[in-house]
Design a protein around this motif. Structure first.
Motif, PDB file in Angstrom:
ATOM      1  N   GLY A 181     -96.374  -6.923-106.367  1.00 37.29           N
ATOM      2  CA  GLY A 181     -97.398  -7.188-105.367  1.00 37.29           C
ATOM      3  C   GLY A 181     -97.781  -8.651-105.336  1.00 37.29           C
ATOM      4  N   ILE A 182     -97.721  -9.235-104.139  1.00 39.10           N
ATOM      5  CA  ILE A 182     -98.247 -10.579-103.924  1.00 39.10           C
ATOM      6  C   ILE A 182     -99.650 -10.371-103.362  1.00 39.10           C
ATOM      7  N   VAL A 183    -100.643 -10.456-104.242  1.00 39.20           N
ATOM      8  CA  VAL A 183    -102.031 -10.217-103.849  1.00 39.20           C
ATOM      9  C   VAL A 183    -102.599 -11.544-103.357  1.00 39.20           C
TER      10      VAL A 183
ATOM     11  N   VAL B 162     -90.802  -6.405-102.822  1.00 40.43           N
ATOM     12  CA  VAL B 162     -92.049  -7.144-102.981  1.00 40.43           C
ATOM     13  C   VAL B 162     -92.922  -6.929-101.745  1.00 40.43           C
ATOM     14  N   PHE B 163     -94.208  -6.644-102.003  1.00 43.46           N
ATOM     15  CA  PHE B 163     -95.154  -6.310-100.945  1.00 43.46           C
ATOM     16  C   PHE B 163     -96.346  -7.259-100.986  1.00 43.46           C
TER      17      PHE B 163
ATOM     18  N   ASP C 217     -98.902 -24.356-104.210  1.00 41.17           N
ATOM     19  CA  ASP C 217     -98.375 -25.521-104.926  1.00 41.17           C
ATOM     20  C   ASP C 217     -98.341 -25.261-106.432  1.00 41.17           C
ATOM     21  N   GLU C 218     -99.401 -24.644-106.958  1.00 44.07           N
ATOM     22  CA  GLU C 218     -99.422 -24.310-108.383  1.00 44.07           C
ATOM     23  C   GLU C 218     -98.304 -23.333-108.719  1.00 44.07           C
ATOM     24  N   VAL C 219     -98.099 -22.337-107.866  1.00 41.37           N
ATOM     25  CA  VAL C 219     -97.030 -21.356-108.075  1.00 41.37           C
ATOM     26  C   VAL C 219     -95.681 -22.058-108.174  1.00 41.37           C
TER      27      VAL C 219
ATOM     28  N   ALA D 226     -91.012 -17.902-107.587  1.00 34.90           N
ATOM     29  CA  ALA D 226     -91.874 -18.662-106.682  1.00 34.90           C
ATOM     30  C   ALA D 226     -91.537 -18.370-105.225  1.00 34.90           C
ATOM     31  N   ILE D 227     -90.261 -18.201-104.911  1.00 40.60           N
ATOM     32  CA  ILE D 227     -89.862 -17.952-103.520  1.00 40.60           C
ATOM     33  C   ILE D 227     -90.471 -16.657-102.995  1.00 40.60           C
ATOM     34  N   ARG D 228     -90.703 -15.696-103.853  1.00 40.21           N
ATOM     35  CA  ARG D 228     -91.300 -14.427-103.435  1.00 40.21           C
ATOM     36  C   ARG D 228     -92.714 -14.639-102.917  1.00 40.21           C
ATOM     37  N   VAL D 229     -93.437 -15.533-103.574  1.00 45.83           N
ATOM     38  CA  VAL D 229     -94.792 -15.862-103.122  1.00 45.83           C
ATOM     39  C   VAL D 229     -94.730 -16.536-101.760  1.00 45.83           C
TER      40      VAL D 229
END
Length: 143
Positions: free
Chosen positions: A13-15, A82-83, A107-109, A118-121
């Protein structure tokens, strides 16, 4: 005909909060920053798996919004769905699976996560889902 390949299916999960920050964890087992997620259990829907994994790793309940990407670890045979999610409760500072839980901007990610994570975010902020392959760290071009 040869034996069929075996794959493991995971969910994450990308919250995203109202300030476009994402919820990330520092895993206890390897110290890496990642989004909450893990192996989908038999008989569990994708959305239920995301809600369970986020709750186990952050203590937070979430609303699952939409699929943002499908990612394959070519070396380990793991397919991750990924959701994008929105927070529906409070989080805790650490859990049995996460030694640290915090909000980060994109940017922090990019600075703290491996490119494969990171690409998933970043993909979660696009309107269309992505499909990507990686070797566990770096993205791999596929045709």
């Amino acid at each position: 005909m040869g034996e069929m390949p075996k794959h493991s299916v995971s969910v994450a999960g990308i919250v995203v909060d109202s300030d476009d920050r994402v919820l990330v964890i520092r895993r206890r087992d390897n110290g890496r920053w990642e989004m909450p997620g893990g192996v989908l259990e038999l008989g569990e829907s994708f959305e239920d798996g995301v809600r369970r994994e986020v709750a186990e790793e952050t203590g937070m309940t979430v609303e699952v919004e939409r699929l943002t990407g499908v990612y394959k670890n070519l070396g380990r045979g793991i397919v991750a769905l990924v959701f994008r999610c929105s927070p529906a409760g409070d989080l805790i500072a650490q859990t049995d699976e996460a030694r640290e839980v915090r909000w980060m901007n994109r940017d922090e990610v990019t600075r703290v996560m491996t490119p494969a994570f990171a690409i998933r975010v970043h993909d979660a902020f696009d309107t269309q889902p992505h499909t990507r392959a990686h070797d566990g760290v770096q993205l791999v071009e596929t045709t």
